[in-house]
Structure formats: C-alpha cells, structure tokens
Scaffold this active site. Structure first.
Site, PDB file in Angstrom:
ATOM      1  CG  HIS A 128       2.438 -42.442 -27.941  1.00 56.89           C
ATOM      2  ND1 HIS A 128       3.478 -42.101 -28.981  1.00 56.89           N
ATOM      3  CD2 HIS A 128       2.574 -44.060 -28.239  1.00 56.89           C
ATOM      4  CE1 HIS A 128       3.866 -43.058 -29.598  1.00 56.89           C
ATOM      5  NE2 HIS A 128       3.570 -44.343 -29.128  1.00 56.89           N
TER       6      HIS A 128
ATOM      7  CD  GLU B   7       5.531 -45.083 -26.244  1.00 57.99           C
ATOM      8  OE1 GLU B   7       4.761 -45.936 -26.347  1.00 57.99           O
ATOM      9  OE2 GLU B   7       6.422 -44.960 -27.116  1.00 57.99           O
TER      10      GLU B   7
ATOM     11  CG  HIS C  53       0.003 -47.792 -29.135  1.00 55.85           C
ATOM     12  ND1 HIS C  53       0.777 -47.912 -28.134  1.00 55.85           N
ATOM     13  CD2 HIS C  53       0.908 -47.172 -29.857  1.00 55.85           C
ATOM     14  CE1 HIS C  53       2.115 -47.818 -28.394  1.00 55.85           C
ATOM     15  NE2 HIS C  53       2.064 -47.341 -29.398  1.00 55.85           N
TER      16      HIS C  53
END
Ligand code: BGC
Length: 377
Positions: free
Chosen positions: A208, A342, A133
């Site tokens: 997210h 996601e 991420h």
C-alpha cells in the site's frame, strides 16, 4: 619456468572467476532500532541500497516500506513514498496504510461477512459498513513482523515473516506468511508473497505505498501520466463494493489504456462516493503470469514507475482521503498528493462467486509477485 608461471596465473584466474559471484554478492542489510510500539514491542529498520543510488528503508511494523529514494535522469534522488519519521506516526490516525503490507484480505469485504464451507465469519467493519484492509488492531499493517535480511548478486533484501493465529481479526486458520522485498541492481523493488494455512481461509495481500514521483510532500500527482493495462474495471455500489459485473473502461473517465494525465477527467468523479479514482481494474492478462499492470511517469522529473504483477487486478487510488497529515520531515500530505497502485485480487472476491477465488486451502501455497520498476524518460 615459463610453463610454471603460466600454470600459476591460469590457476589464479580460475580461482578469481570462481570467487566472482561471492565477491559481488551484496551484503545483507543490518537491523537498526526504530523505536517501539505503544505496547513496548521493538521495531527495527533495514536500509537497502543499490549501485545506482537507490535506497529503500523497511520497518518491521507492518512489513512497511518507509522510504524509497529514486534517481531521475540526471541522478538526482527523491524519496517517492509517503511515510513517517517514527513509530508514533505509524500508530497515528494519519497513517492510511502508508507503505504497509495489507491483509489478511486487502480492500473491502461487504458488511464484514463471508461464508466458507458452510460457516459464517464476521470481520471488523472498520470502513462502515464494510471491512477494509484486514480490519482492526491486529491487521497485518499493524503487527510487528520478524525479519531476515539477505544479500544476493542481484541486490539486497529482507524477508518478513508473520504467522497470524487462527481467529485473529476474525479470519479462520493459522496463516504463515512470508513477504520478501528485494531492491535489485536494475532498479526494481520486487515483492514476493508466500502463505500457507492449516484451514481454508481467504487471503489477498497487497502493498500500500502512496507514490509521488516528484517526491513525497510535493503538492499533487494530478500532473502524472498513467497507463493502465486494463480494458475493464469492477463497478461498485455507493459503499465501493463491486456489483459483480466487469464493465468496459472505454468511453469513461476510467480509460487509461493509453498514457493519460491523471487530472484530465478526474473532475467527472469528484461527486461520486470514491471522490476521485478509487477503482479496481481488471488487468489484460492470462492467469497468474507476471505481466505489466501500469506505467506512471512524472513529467517534471522524468521518473517512471512500471508495475508488474501476477495478480488479476490493480486498485488505482488517488489519495482522495488524504487529510494534510504531517509526514516525514514535517511535510504535509494533502488530498491527491500521492497515488496508490495496489496489485490484488478483486475487492469482495470472497462474496463474489464469478471473481477469481481468494480461498487458500491446507496443502496449497499462496504465491504472488509485484514489481515496482523505476526508470526515467
Ligand atoms: C482504498 C481507499 C482507502 C485507502 C486507505 C485504498 O486501498 O481503495 O478507499 O481510502 O486504501 O485506506
């Protein structure tokens, strides 16, 4: 006399009709202070509303969705996303990307390394041994974005912008991004992404949020029913890096091609490295068309959420690493008390030549859209 008043009323009606779109355009939401980061940067919050009672609260840290109030069939509202009451919560260990804009490259990059145009780049290995991420202290979920609120005749929104400088978190190129959230009058939370660069660079942005359609802080999402519009997924090694293959979901616990209760086969996955669902699905779609990726339904409230995307994949994650952290209103978030959908390019695409490319070149514009569409059944 009759003709005059007729003329007058015709002119008045015409003026009203002309003014109508302006009169019905929603107001732009106002910025409210939401404290400051540990480094002293001010954070603002914007509250978006729609005529059906929906409310979305967005903060500039991480271009984050902090609250999302959704009606059930009887009009009862529940806040369906995990989050915190203050910036300190978002800066704490307990923040596992709650509601954030995630990148520059969402999901995992194997060993935090990739080679582009003959040059090797090293990224933070913040999810040992991999990059996750977007990396360390300057990943997109942690920086404070600029915000431009707006109102249109179909809802209210905010465009968050941020230019990540060349080399930030190890990524090449000055990457100028705009993430626009719109809460529409027909209960869509729409997210439009745009980015440009001055050097070739990988980009894979996602949203997210952790959803629980019974309300954040409810103990589980295991009772939710899910449909995923995907016949295949990307199998991984024990560190959750794709092997490069696309495998059928048919005959495995990953098959959600028909609406299936999340708990039904999750036990078959608890002793895998993912500890439950944490898989990237290959969506049944062509190219970058906006298409249905998933539909979630909470049987207790009847709330539904459809997910539409221009992306080729969706990561389905059942909050296996949630750790009872205390969120909004002091409510605890135990393992599996929320799930993420996601929308994204596949994990580790930058090292997988057969996956759709995540490379953005100068002169190109990155564009993606994700819609979370709410209803009740
Ligand atoms: C990943 C999980 C991870 C979670 C929070 C998800 O996108 O797939 O493995 O634990 O994000 O970081």
């Amino acid at each position: 006399m009759l003709t005059e008043s007729w003329l007058l009323s015709t002119v008045l009606v015409a003026l009203l009709l002309l003014a109508a779109p302006i009169a019905f355009a929603a107001e732009a939401p106002k910025a409210e202070p939401f404290g400051e980061t540990a480094d002293g940067v001010a954070v603002s919050e914007y509250t978006l509303t729609n005529p059906n009672g929906m409310v979305a609260k967005l903060i500039t840290r991480g271009a984050t969705l902090r609250e999302l109030h959704v009606p059930d069939a009887k009009g009862n509202l529940a806040d369906v996303v995990l989050g915190f009451d203050d910036v300190a919560g978002y800066e704490s260990e307990g923040n596992q990307y709650f509601g954030t804009t995630t990148g520059r490259v969402a999901n995992r990059v194997a060993k935090g390394k990739f080679t582009l145009n003959g040059k090797e780049y090293s990224l933070a290995t913040n999810n040992d041994p991999n990059h996750l991420h977007g990396g360390g202290p300057r990943s997109l979920d942690k920086v404070v974005w600029n915000a431009e609120p707006f109102g249109t005749d179909n809802g209210q929104g905010v465009t968050f912008t941020y230019t990540s400088p060349d080399g930030e978190e190890g990524y090449p190129g000055n990457l100028a991004m705009a993430v626009t959230y719109t809460l529409t009058n027909n209960n869509d939370l729409r997210i439009d992404y745009k980015a440009t660069t001055d050097q070739a660079t990988p980009v894979n942005l996602t949203h997210h949020s952790y959803f629980n359609l019974s309300g954040a802080g409810s103990s589980t999402v295991l009772d939710h029913e899910l449909m995923l519009n995907a016949d295949r997924y990307t199998p991984t090694d024990e560190t959750l890096i794709p092997t490069g293959k696309l495998a059928p979901v048919s005959g495995t616990p990953l098959d959600f091609t028909k609406p299936t209760v999340v708990s039904e086969r999750i036990d078959e996955l608890v002793s895998t490295p993912a500890l439950g669902y944490d898989h990237n699905y290959v969506l049944n779609k062509k190219g970058d068309e906006l298409a249905l990726a998933a539909k979630l339904r909470d049987p207790s409230s009847g709330r539904t959420m459809s997910v539409l995307t221009t992306e080729p994949g969706v990561q389905f994650y059942t909050g296996n690493f949630l750790m009872d952290q205390k969120g909004k209103g002091g409510k605890a978030y135990p393992k599996r008390s929320a799930l993420c959908l996601e929308t994204q390019h596949f994990p580790d695409s930058v090292n997988q030549p057969t996956f759709p490319s995540v490379i953005l070149n100068p002169g190109q514009t990155y564009r993606q859209t994700c819609i979370y569409r709410f209803g009740s059944e």
